[in-house]
Motif scaffolding. Structure first.
Motif, PDB file in Angstrom:
ATOM      1  N   GLU A  56      13.382   3.366  27.991  1.00 15.90           N
ATOM      2  CA  GLU A  56      13.872   2.017  28.230  1.00 15.90           C
ATOM      3  C   GLU A  56      15.040   1.983  29.219  1.00 15.90           C
ATOM      4  O   GLU A  56      15.132   1.074  30.060  1.00 15.90           O
ATOM      5  N   ASP A 116       7.616  -0.747  26.015  1.00  9.61           N
ATOM      6  CA  ASP A 116       6.371   0.001  25.818  1.00  9.61           C
ATOM      7  C   ASP A 116       6.069   0.744  27.118  1.00  9.61           C
ATOM      8  O   ASP A 116       5.644   0.135  28.105  1.00  9.61           O
ATOM      9  N   LYS A 152       2.613   0.278  28.773  1.00 11.46           N
ATOM     10  CA  LYS A 152       2.408  -0.995  29.484  1.00 11.46           C
ATOM     11  C   LYS A 152       3.124  -1.006  30.823  1.00 11.46           C
ATOM     12  O   LYS A 152       2.611  -1.518  31.819  1.00 11.46           O
TER      13      LYS A 152
END
Lengths: 308, 145
Positions: B119, B53, B56
């Protein structure tokens, strides 16, 4: 009266002889035991070194290399200060001349090559449970590490704790040498974890409450307690609400690998050194430790001192 | 209405600033708590317990940068004890090193924040952030209770 005095003298002499006999250091092997030198494997020894956390105390403080084993780390306790010795391969200042049997005697009987007791600040109470072959492999690994010149400082202990023969009496009360045998009711992973934690990692040496003589109190084993200096508190790591009840297996193994706790914090103090050692292990070994730690029944820890 | 809201806002900010000055221990504890909470979310991602995420991750890096900026000033000489502080005396004994570590964390968090887009970049750029936490906590904070 004279007879009474004579009795007292004789009694004292008998007590002294008893003390001398009971407190005698008892090595496991003769130092020249050639059998101990056969089949050693330094690469397996590295794992013993990392799991056993040797570097935590024996790496020289104030420098980054955890394989520079010059010693000198000060462990402050209620009994005085212990200074970790030089265990590098230096022939004079370290243990470069030691045989594998010498290391087994040191780590598993708490007896030096010259036949003296070591103080239990050196966690031979844990290492005694290891397989002697693992200690032999460790010796082979230690021989591959660089010699570091310079002797460590002598311990500064108050009387009577500085009497090494007294350690012999302490051992009678606190030293269980029994090897850890596999528990067939448990999984191989649990047994591996128990061996790593209780024969090598010596987790319980810090994470347990101790009595006034420095012996681990069995009802507080793994339930946390004052740190050796008596200033801070080492956490309860049993399955207790104040311990690791809320932690998953992954939380435990991850913390051992990275130092990061599930609440986003990181471990404090000496545990950082432990993590540096544990991070060297294969994942499977950290997972095994987690399985064992997660199996520890919840215990109430010793009462904490009131917060200032 | 807007005016009164602004007034209340200014008042709240003012109180915050005063609190920061009058109670550095509470402020630094609150600051670290924020970093911990934000980092806990990232730890879950790292452990494979939560999906990646970006929001976050960036929030954690922002919290770290904020802490890196604010924290060095929150250790005045009169805040060595009290308020349930876990700071060790060594903070003040080697304050230059302590401050330098915050600067390092701030810089590394800024670099990571700029580099992390997805990612793949997260895995590379965030990998060593956690070492900053342990590096400081080992020397400057009491053991966790």
């Amino acid at each position: 009266m004279r007879r009474f005095l004579l009795f007292c003298v004789l009694f004292a002499a008998a007590a002294a002889a008893e003390f001398w006999w009971l407190s005698a250091p008892a090595p496991v092997f003769a130092a020249n035991s050639d059998a101990m030198e056969r089949g050693g494997d330094a690469s397996r020894g590295k794992l013993i070194f990392d799991a056993g956390g040797c570097a935590s105390c024996h790496a020289a403080p104030g420098q980054e290399d955890r394989l520079a084993l010059g010693g000198g780390y000060e462990l402050k306790t209620a009994f005085g200060s212990f200074f970790a010795p030089n265990i590098s391969s230096h022939p004079d200042d370290g243990i470069g001349r030691w045989t594998a049997a010498d290391l087994v005697n040191a780590m598993q009987a708490g007896v030096s090559p010259s036949g003296e007791h070591y103080f239990p600040a050196f966690p031979y109470t844990t290492y005694a449970h290891a397989k002697p072959d693992d200690i032999r492999d460790l010796m082979f690994y230690l021989r591959t590490l660089a010699p570091v010149p310079g002797k460590s400082k002598p311990h500064t202990l108050g009387f009577p704790f500085n009497v090494r023969r007294g350690v012999g009496m302490w051992k009678l009360a606190n030293f269980d040498k029994a090897p850890i045998t596999a528990d067939p009711a448990q999984t191989p992973e649990w047994n591996r974890g128990r061996y790593l934690a209780d024969a090598l990692g010596h987790c319980a040496e810090c994470h347990s409450g101790r009595d006034f003589m420095g012996g681990i109190v069995s009802k507080f084993r793994y339930a946390g307690g004052a740190d050796p200096e008596g200033k801070d508190w080492v956490p309860n790591i049993t399955q207790h609400k104040d311990g690791l009840l809320a932690w998953s297996l992954k939380d435990i193994s991850w913390t051992l690998k990275t130092g990061e706790t599930p609440d986003g914090d990181s471990v404090g103090g000496e545990m950082n050194k432990v993590v540096k050692n544990m991070a060297q292990l294969p994942d499977a070994d950290r997972d095994a430790i987690a399985v064992y730690i997660k199996s520890l029944p919840g215990l109430d820890g010793p009462p904490k001192p009131p917060k200032k | 209405m807007i005016r009164s809201l602004l007034a209340v806002g200014a008042l709240v900010c003012g109180i915050g600033a005063v609190l920061a000055q009058s109670d550095p221990i509470a402020t630094r504890k609150a600051t670290m708590k924020k970093v911990g909470e934000a980092n806990a979310e990232v730890t879950k991602i790292n452990k494979g317990e939560a999906p990646f995420d970006l929001v976050k991750v960036q929030a954690a890096l922002t919290a770290m940068q904020g802490a890196a900026k604010a924290m060095p000033a929150l250790f005045p000489d009169n805040s060595k004890t009290g308020g349930d502080t876990a700071a060790l005396p060594k903070v003040w004994e080697t304050k230059a090193d302590f401050d330098a570590r915050w600067e390092k964390l701030g810089k590394e968090a800024a670099v990571a924040a700029a580099a992390i887009k997805d990612e793949a970049t997260f895995k590379v750029a965030y990998a060593d952030m956690g070492k900053n936490c342990g590096g400081c906590h080992e020397s400057y904070r009491k053991k966790q209770q």
